[in-house]
Design an enzyme around this catalytic site. Sequence first.
Site, PDB file in Angstrom:
ATOM      1  CG  ASN A  85       2.164  -9.724  -7.700  1.00  0.00           C
ATOM      2  OD1 ASN A  85       0.860 -10.477  -7.658  1.00  0.00           O
ATOM      3  ND2 ASN A  85       3.490  -9.627  -7.599  1.00  0.00           N
TER       4      ASN A  85
ATOM      5  CG  ASP B 256      12.210 -13.590  -8.946  1.00  0.00           C
ATOM      6  OD1 ASP B 256      11.902 -12.574  -9.246  1.00  0.00           O
ATOM      7  OD2 ASP B 256      12.132 -13.161  -7.456  1.00  0.00           O
TER       8      ASP B 256
ATOM      9  CB  CYS C 229     -12.039  16.314 -10.544  1.00  0.00           C
ATOM     10  SG  CYS C 229     -12.662  15.760  -8.387  1.00  0.00           S
TER      11      CYS C 229
ATOM     12  CE  LYS D  59      15.388  -9.207  -7.532  1.00  0.00           C
ATOM     13  NZ  LYS D  59      13.806  -8.550  -6.947  1.00  0.00           N
TER      14      LYS D  59
ATOM     15  NE  ARG E 215      14.324  -4.899   0.077  1.00  0.00           N
ATOM     16  CZ  ARG E 215      14.684  -4.817  -1.137  1.00  0.00           C
ATOM     17  NH1 ARG E 215      16.117  -3.661  -1.009  1.00  0.00           N
ATOM     18  NH2 ARG E 215      13.863  -4.374  -1.537  1.00  0.00           N
TER      19      ARG E 215
END
Length: 1088
Positions: free
Chosen positions: A609, A536, A664, A560, A547
Amino acid sequence: MLPKKRSGEGVVVGGDIVNSGSDSGRIVKKQKTGCLFSSSNENTKSGEVGNGGGGVSGVGGEGCGVEKRSMALGDESQQEIDEDLHSRQLAVYGRETMRLLFASNVLVSGMQGLGAEIAKNLILAGVKSVTLHDEGNVELWDLSCNFNFTENDIGKNRALASVQKLQELNNAVVVSTSTEKLTKERLSDFQAVVFTDIDLATAIEFSDYCHNHQPSIAFIKTEVRGLFGNVFCDFGPEFTVVDVDGEEPHTGIIASISNDSSALVSCVDDERLEFQDGDLVVFSEVRGMTELNDGKPRKIINARPYSFNLDEDTTEFGLYERGGIVTQVKQPKVLNFKPLKEALKDPGEYLLSDFSKFDRPPLLHLAFQALDKFASEAGRFPVAGSEEDAQKLISIAGNLNESSGQGKIDDINPKLLRQFSFGARAVLNPMAVMFGGIVGQEVMKACSGKFHPLFQFFYFDSVESLPTEPLEKSDLEPLNSRYDAQISVFGAKLQKKLEDAQVFVVGSGALGCEFLKNLALMGVSCGNQGKLTVTDDDVIEKSNLSRQFLFRDWNIGQAKSTVAATAAALLNPALHIEALQNRVGPETENVFDDTYWENLSVVVNALDNVNARLYVDQRCLYFQKPLLESGTLGAKCNTQMVIPHLTENYGASRDPPEKQAPMCTVHSFPHNIDHCLTWARSEFEGLLEKTPAEVNAYLFNTSEYTSAIVNAGDAQARDKLERVLECLDKDRCDAFQDCITWARLRFEDYFSNRVKQLIFTFPEDASTSTGAPFWSAPKRFPQPLQFTTSDSSHLHFVMAASILRAETFGIPIPDWATQPKALAEAVDRVMVPEFQPKKGVKIETDEKSTNLSASSIDDSAVINELIMKLEHCRKNLSPGFKMKPIQFEKDDDTNYHMDMIAALANMRARNYSIPEVDKLKAKLIAGRIIPAIATSTAMATGLVCLELYKVLNGGHKVEDYRNTFANLALPLFSIAEPVPPKVFVHRNMKWTVWDRWIVEGNPTLRELLQWLSEKGLNAYSISCGSSLLYNNMFPRHKDRMDKRVVDLARDVAKLELPPYRRHFDVVVACEDDDDNDIDIPQISIYFR
C-alpha cells in the site's frame, strides 16, 4: 503449499507404490478434506492443449534413467479451480488460461539456480506436471543460487535433490525427475521444454525437432552467466496469441454518431478513450442508427481522446437518437517463429531493455556464441580472473564476428567481454530469479496463448553491479564457501560487506518471501556483524499460498514474518534474522526508534500500500538510508532505487488519485458493473456490519449514545437512529422465516420500488433545466424487476441475504435454507405490499454531492421522537440481546458474503441493462483484489537485488543505478537511470531533500537564530508540529529568546519526548538579505 491433489494422483514412498482400495495397480494417496479439483471421469484422456503437444498418460516415459515420481499423473475432463487459493492469479489469467495451464506438461532441464526458479514459478502457477532434468551433481558452489539445496545434498544429483522441496510448493502438480541424457524423442511428452544449461549444438538439434514436431513443442533456451543472461523462444512455425496484452477490452459510452462517409463517433467525456487506429470495435444498444447493432466488427480510424471515425459510410443509416456502447474486439495474432539455427544467423529485432545500451544485444549475441565455442573446445568455462581465458574468449568472438558477414559489429568491446569471461561460470541468485520470472512467464504463454511471447531473443546485463574499484585476481579466488560463485564475480570484499549488512525488510508477503530467500542465498546479514529484521503484522491466508512460496497450508493463521523468517533461516543457517509483527508507522516509533534507523545499512520495501511506502520513504529520507522500492500489479512490475543524495525519494512523484464515481451515479444512475459492485459493497456493510454495530453501541450505553446523537443533531445522526430503530422494530427477526421475509422485502425495495420511484420522478422523456434529455449518456434508463422464485438468481439473493441476516441476529440456520424448493415455498409465504410512487421525493442528481442525506430544519425534533420510539423497543428486547456485526471477508467462499454482494450487484445491473458478472469477477472488483502472479514478483526482486550489490558496496554514481518498469505480458522492459533530487542553492551552499541540518548542544532560541544568521538566513518563523514557537511579528515572542528550544517545544507545542528520543525537529521559514524566501532543510535540535 499443499492443496488437495488432482484426481487420480498418487505418491511414491521409498520407491514403493502405495495402493489403496480394490483398484489394483491404481496409484492413489489418502485424500485430505476439501478437494481442490474434481473429475466426473478420472480415466478421461485429456486432449491437446492450445498450441502445444497432445495430452500424455504419464511424465517421463520409458528409458529415462533414474526417475522418481512424487505423484502419478491423472487426467481430468472437468477441472474445478480453487478460487480461494488462486483468486489473485485468476485475476490475471482468467479461468480458460488456468485450465490450459492445469493440462500442460513442462520439462525444465538444468537444475542450477535458474532451473530451480523457473520450476518454482511453474509449480506455483499450477501446471499439470513439471519434469526436472539434470545429469550433474550438487556442488558447494550451487548453494548460493538454488534454494532447494543444503550442504547435505552435496554430491547428490541436482534434480533428485530438488524434487521434494519443489513438490511441497503445490501438491496438485506432478513433479518428477529425469537424470540421464535426454533424447529429442523424449521431448514429445511435453507441451513446453526449457533448457538452462545446454550446448549450442544440442540446442539446435532439439530446437529443430520441437519446431517441426506436430503439433509444435515450445522450445526455450535460456542461461545466466555471471551478470549476463539471455532467452531464446521458438513456439513453432505458426503460433496463435489469443490475447496479446491481457487487458480488458476498451469500451466507450456513445454520445453521438454522424451520418457521413466516415462516421464520426463521439463519446461522453467522463473517461478518455483508449482506442487506437486500426482497432476493431462492435456496437450495442444504439437507438436510431440500429444498423450498427449487428455485431459486425468495424475498423477505427483517426482515434482521438473522446471520439474517433469509423472506416464505414453511414449516410444511408438511420439517424442516431441516443444510447449505445462501443467495445473493442481483441484480435488473435499469429507469430511465425524461426528455429534456433536460423535465428542465430538472422536474429531479427532484439527485445531491448536498457535504452542506454542500444548496441549491447548484438554484442551479447556474439559473446554467448563465443562462450559456447570456448566451452566446447576447452571442456570448461573460463576461470574467474584468468586473463589468458579472457583473451582466448575475446579472440574467438573476434573470429566469429569477422565471419558473420552483414551481421558484423564495429566494436566487440574487449572490456565487456573480459567481464563476461570472468563471471561465465557463476549463476548468481538475482540473475536466476529475474530470468526465472521472465522464462516462467514465457512457458505459460506457450501453454495457453495468453500474452505476447518474447520474439525471439532477449539479452540483458548488469555490469553496473560490479564494484567500482578494480578487482584483483586473488580477490576472485574461491574460499571453499557456499558463496564462491558470487565471490568469483564480485570478490571477497563485497561478500564481507553483504554478510555484515544491517537490513530492514518491511513486509513478508509475496515480495517479502522472495526477498528473504534471495538475501539468505546471497549471504546478506549472515556474518557476525550482520542482522536482518523483517516485520509484518499480517497472518497467512489460503490465498497467499499461490505465490508467497515460503508458506505452506499448515501455516495458515500463523504470523507471516515468523514463518517466513524460519523458512529463510533453513535456506541458510548462518542467516541472522529477527521477525517482528509490528506495523511500521508513527505508532511504533518506540520499537523502530532513532537508534534502530541510524544503524541500518539499507531498507527493502515489500509493501502493498502507498501510505506505508510513503512513511518508510520519509524515515529513510530523514535518516539518509538507501531504500529499495518495488511493486507488482499482475504481469507488471516496477522497481525504484532511493539512494541518499543521488536520487529523488519515493514520495517526490505521485500517481494521480484513482477516479471515484460520483455518489449519485453509484446510488441512482450506474452505467457499469463497477458502480453496481461499489453500491453492493456499501449496502452489505451498511446492513450487516454498520447497523448491527450501531445497535450494539446503543444497547451497550444507551444514555451516552443518545446524548451524542442529540448533540450532533444533524441529518447523519438522524439517519443512524432511523437505521437502529428499523433494525429493532419492523425489521427485527426472531425466526428464520422472519429473515426470509426481510430478504424478500429487501429485493422488492432495491430492485422494484426504488426503480419505480426513480422513473416516476424522472420519466423516460424527462428533460434537464437546459432542455436536454435527462436520460442521455452516460445515464441508463432502468426497469423494475418482477420477483419470481423460478429465477434462480432471485432465489439466490434471498438465500444469501436471509442466511446473513440470521447470522446477525444469532438465529439458527435450518438445513432447508439452501434447498431451492423448500426456500421457494418459504418465500411464497411472504406478503409483499403494493408500492405506489410518491410525488415530491428528492433524488440527488448533483455529481458533486458527497452526502445523500437531506437535512431539514426539524432534525432535532425528529431525533427526539426517534429516541422515544427506540426506548420503547429496547424494553421489549430479551435481556442481554446483542447483534453480531458481519465484517466483509472476500476470501471465504463458504460464508455467503460474496454471494450476497454478487447478487446485489447483478440484480442492480439487470435493472439498468448492464452486463452481469460471475462471483469471481464480482469478488475481484468488490474485494478490491490486486492481481498478482509469482513471475512478476520474482522478476522485481531479482532486479532489486542486483541494485543491492551497488548499495552495499558503495561508491556508485547515479548513472550506475537502474529503475525499471516491466510488463511481462507484452513483454516490455524499460530500464533507466533514476532521477536526481532537486538541488537548492544559497550563497556557497547547496542542499536537496536528503539534507537535514543538525544543531547540537541543546541551543536556546537566540543561539538557533544566530546559527542561521551566520549562513545568511533570517528566520522569521519557527514551528514544531502545528505550534508556532517563534514569529518575529509577535513582540511577546522576544521573551522566549533565552529559553531552550526544547523547553519551548515542551511548553508551547506540548511535545512529548520519550527517553529514547535524543532530538526533535523544527521547521524554519527564512529569508535572505534581499527578503526572498528560501526553502531550507528540516532542522533537528539535539538536546541530549
